[in-house]
Design a protein around this motif. Structure first.
Motif, PDB file in Angstrom:
ATOM      1  N   ARG A 286      -2.944   7.141  -9.125  1.00 35.21           N
ATOM      2  CA  ARG A 286      -2.773   5.441  -9.325  1.00 35.21           C
ATOM      3  C   ARG A 286      -1.901   5.594  -7.148  1.00 35.21           C
ATOM      4  O   ARG A 286      -1.377   5.342  -7.074  1.00 35.21           O
ATOM      5  CB  ARG A 286      -1.204   5.898 -10.210  1.00 35.21           C
ATOM      6  CG  ARG A 286      -1.539   5.336 -11.674  1.00 35.21           C
ATOM      7  CD  ARG A 286      -0.813   6.029 -12.220  1.00 35.21           C
ATOM      8  NE  ARG A 286       0.976   4.574 -12.331  1.00 35.21           N
ATOM      9  CZ  ARG A 286       2.376   5.104 -13.330  1.00 35.21           C
ATOM     10  NH1 ARG A 286       1.889   5.991 -13.783  1.00 35.21           N
ATOM     11  NH2 ARG A 286       2.977   3.949 -12.462  1.00 35.21           N
ATOM     12  N   PHE A 287      -1.629   6.941  -7.223  1.00 36.67           N
ATOM     13  CA  PHE A 287      -1.305   7.309  -5.336  1.00 36.67           C
ATOM     14  C   PHE A 287      -2.494   7.213  -5.257  1.00 36.67           C
ATOM     15  O   PHE A 287      -2.364   6.241  -3.791  1.00 36.67           O
ATOM     16  CB  PHE A 287      -0.563   8.486  -5.139  1.00 36.67           C
ATOM     17  CG  PHE A 287       0.481   9.117  -5.132  1.00 36.67           C
ATOM     18  CD1 PHE A 287       1.164   8.258  -4.629  1.00 36.67           C
ATOM     19  CD2 PHE A 287       1.272   9.678  -6.542  1.00 36.67           C
ATOM     20  CE1 PHE A 287       2.977   8.811  -4.945  1.00 36.67           C
ATOM     21  CE2 PHE A 287       2.042  10.052  -6.826  1.00 36.67           C
ATOM     22  CZ  PHE A 287       3.350   8.948  -5.922  1.00 36.67           C
ATOM     23  N   GLU A 288      -3.637   7.066  -5.453  1.00 34.32           N
ATOM     24  CA  GLU A 288      -4.889   6.663  -4.442  1.00 34.32           C
ATOM     25  C   GLU A 288      -5.233   5.248  -4.545  1.00 34.32           C
ATOM     26  O   GLU A 288      -5.547   4.689  -3.420  1.00 34.32           O
ATOM     27  CB  GLU A 288      -6.295   7.187  -5.149  1.00 34.32           C
ATOM     28  CG  GLU A 288      -7.100   7.823  -3.992  1.00 34.32           C
ATOM     29  CD  GLU A 288      -8.465   7.931  -5.310  1.00 34.32           C
ATOM     30  OE1 GLU A 288      -8.120   9.856  -4.824  1.00 34.32           O
ATOM     31  OE2 GLU A 288      -9.424   7.910  -5.531  1.00 34.32           O
ATOM     32  N   GLY A 289      -4.966   4.812  -5.475  1.00 34.09           N
ATOM     33  CA  GLY A 289      -5.162   3.230  -5.654  1.00 34.09           C
ATOM     34  C   GLY A 289      -3.863   2.473  -4.427  1.00 34.09           C
ATOM     35  O   GLY A 289      -4.199   1.250  -4.321  1.00 34.09           O
ATOM     36  N   VAL A 290      -2.432   2.940  -4.164  1.00 34.99           N
ATOM     37  CA  VAL A 290      -1.854   2.582  -3.190  1.00 34.99           C
ATOM     38  C   VAL A 290      -1.993   3.160  -1.388  1.00 34.99           C
ATOM     39  O   VAL A 290      -1.114   2.907  -0.927  1.00 34.99           O
ATOM     40  CB  VAL A 290      -0.575   2.682  -3.632  1.00 34.99           C
ATOM     41  CG1 VAL A 290      -0.029   1.427  -5.004  1.00 34.99           C
ATOM     42  CG2 VAL A 290       0.460   3.546  -4.428  1.00 34.99           C
ATOM     43  N   GLY A 291      -3.081   3.701  -1.779  1.00 36.90           N
ATOM     44  CA  GLY A 291      -3.875   4.497  -0.415  1.00 36.90           C
ATOM     45  C   GLY A 291      -2.510   5.474  -0.075  1.00 36.90           C
ATOM     46  O   GLY A 291      -2.387   5.935   0.799  1.00 36.90           O
TER      47      GLY A 291
END
Lengths: 80, 281
Positions: free
Chosen positions: B207-212
């Protein structure tokens, strides 16, 4: 109501292994484990209700300063 | 500050719940609490872009939609760690976009126990449901100092009116939200403590990866062990034991409010983590 304690080692999968079985009238009602130094300084040395038996709420696992406080809590719960 | 270390169990979960409920000086009605400290224009632009990134991670956007999202009027407020954003029973007229920080949805029980229902990263709008469900059936609070952008329901409706596909994307987002709840339900009901924690750490990485905001499976995660316990239905003691195990097994390192997953494959296997439910496709 006769309370008896039995000191044991408990396999918790962690360094917390000093434990105490609590019996009431010869029946096992609770297992307490003394928290080790890997817990924060506010918890280390205190007694954690690792497992309760009988009518006590299994979702309630408080931590006590000493075994006397733990015993009082259990007896209050079981007498309620 | 908050970090996933053994020194972070400062407040027992039950005490914390009571403190929130009874804390003096907090507005009990209305949707918004906070100090209203504005962000700089530059940081705000980057933070606003997280909503675009989030929606891009779960669907596709046109350039016009991206521009409209970036221009959405926001009332920006800074909230302290532990402050409520909106409370059970409130009837908010705004939704909150997490611009920076970390937020959770939670429910308080009558005896003061708290169940954390979900975690939210920047880019999330955790109370998007308030657009259609008038009365809050749970509370939302900041788990770290967080910057929120409040969007009026009126502006959101106008945006969706102009760009119906954005309405579909917000709908998709709430469906994914429900999928995450289903997965958490499986965890609370059937996974053991090691699996629950492993699963949650894998989920938050993606999820953190999804928002960079995650790189090489390293991401900011400013929650205490007590908060993890409240989210995962575990005791503080068990969370501490499991995190110690994960550290000793060299799967996860947690320090300075940061999670580093050192062995992704083993952690995925331990948590039986299948990312399908996040629908990041």
């Amino acid at each position: 109501m006769e309370l008896t304690r039995q000191l044991v080692n408990v396999e918790t999968g962690s360094p917390d292994e000093a434990g105490c079985l609590l019996f009431i009238d010869g029946r096992l009602v609770a297992v307490f484990v003394q928290l080790g130094l890997e817990h924060n300084s506010g918890l280390a040395g205190k007694w954690f209700l690792e497992h309760a038996f009988g009518s006590m709420d299994k979702n309630d696992q408080p931590i006590f300063d000493d075994l006397e406080a733990a015993e009082s809590w259990v007896t209050a719960r079981l007498s309620a | 500050m908050l970090a996933l270390s053994k020194d972070d169990d400062r407040v027992p979960p039950r005490d914390r719940g009571e403190a929130r409920q009874n804390s003096p000086g907090r507005p009990r009605s209305g949707a918004v609490a906070g100090n209203g400290i504005p962000a700089t224009a530059h940081s705000l632009a980057a933070e606003r872009d997280r909503l675009v990134k989030k929606l891009d991670s779960i669907g596709s956007l046109t350039d016009e939609e991206r521009a409209a999202l970036r221009e959405l009027p926001l009332e920006v407020r800074l909230l302290g760690d532990g402050e409520d954003i909106v409370r059970d029973g409130d009837r908010p007229s705004k939704c909150c976009l997490v611009l920076d920080g970390f937020v959770c949805r939670y429910k308080l029980l009558q005896d003061g126990k708290r169940q954390i229902l979900s975690f939210h990263t920047p880019g999330d709008i955790p109370d998007l449901q308030s657009l259609h469900l008038r009365t809050m059936d749970h509370s939302i609070g900041a788990l770290a100092v967080s910057r929120l952008g409040f969007i009026t329901h009126q502006d959101l409706r106008a945006l969706i009116g102009r760009f119906p596909d954005l309405g579909n994307l917000f709908w998709r987002d709430t469906l994914i939200d429900a999928a995450i709840f289903r997965e958490w339900m499986v965890g609370l009901g059937r996974r053991n403590a090691h699996q629950r924690i492993a699963h949650m750490l894998c989920e938050m990485a993606l999820r953190f990866e999804g928002v960079g905001l995650a790189h090489d499976h390293t991401y900011p995660m400013p929650v205490t062990q007590a908060e993890m316990a409240d989210a995962l239905g575990l005791t503080l003691v068990h969370v501490n034991r499991v995190l110690r195990d994960l550290r000793l097994m060299e799967m996860v390192r947690m320090e300075s409010r940061t999670v580093s997953i050192l062995d992704w494959d083993r952690l995925v296997a331990l948590g039986e983590f299948d990312p399908t439910y996040l629908h990041q496709d």
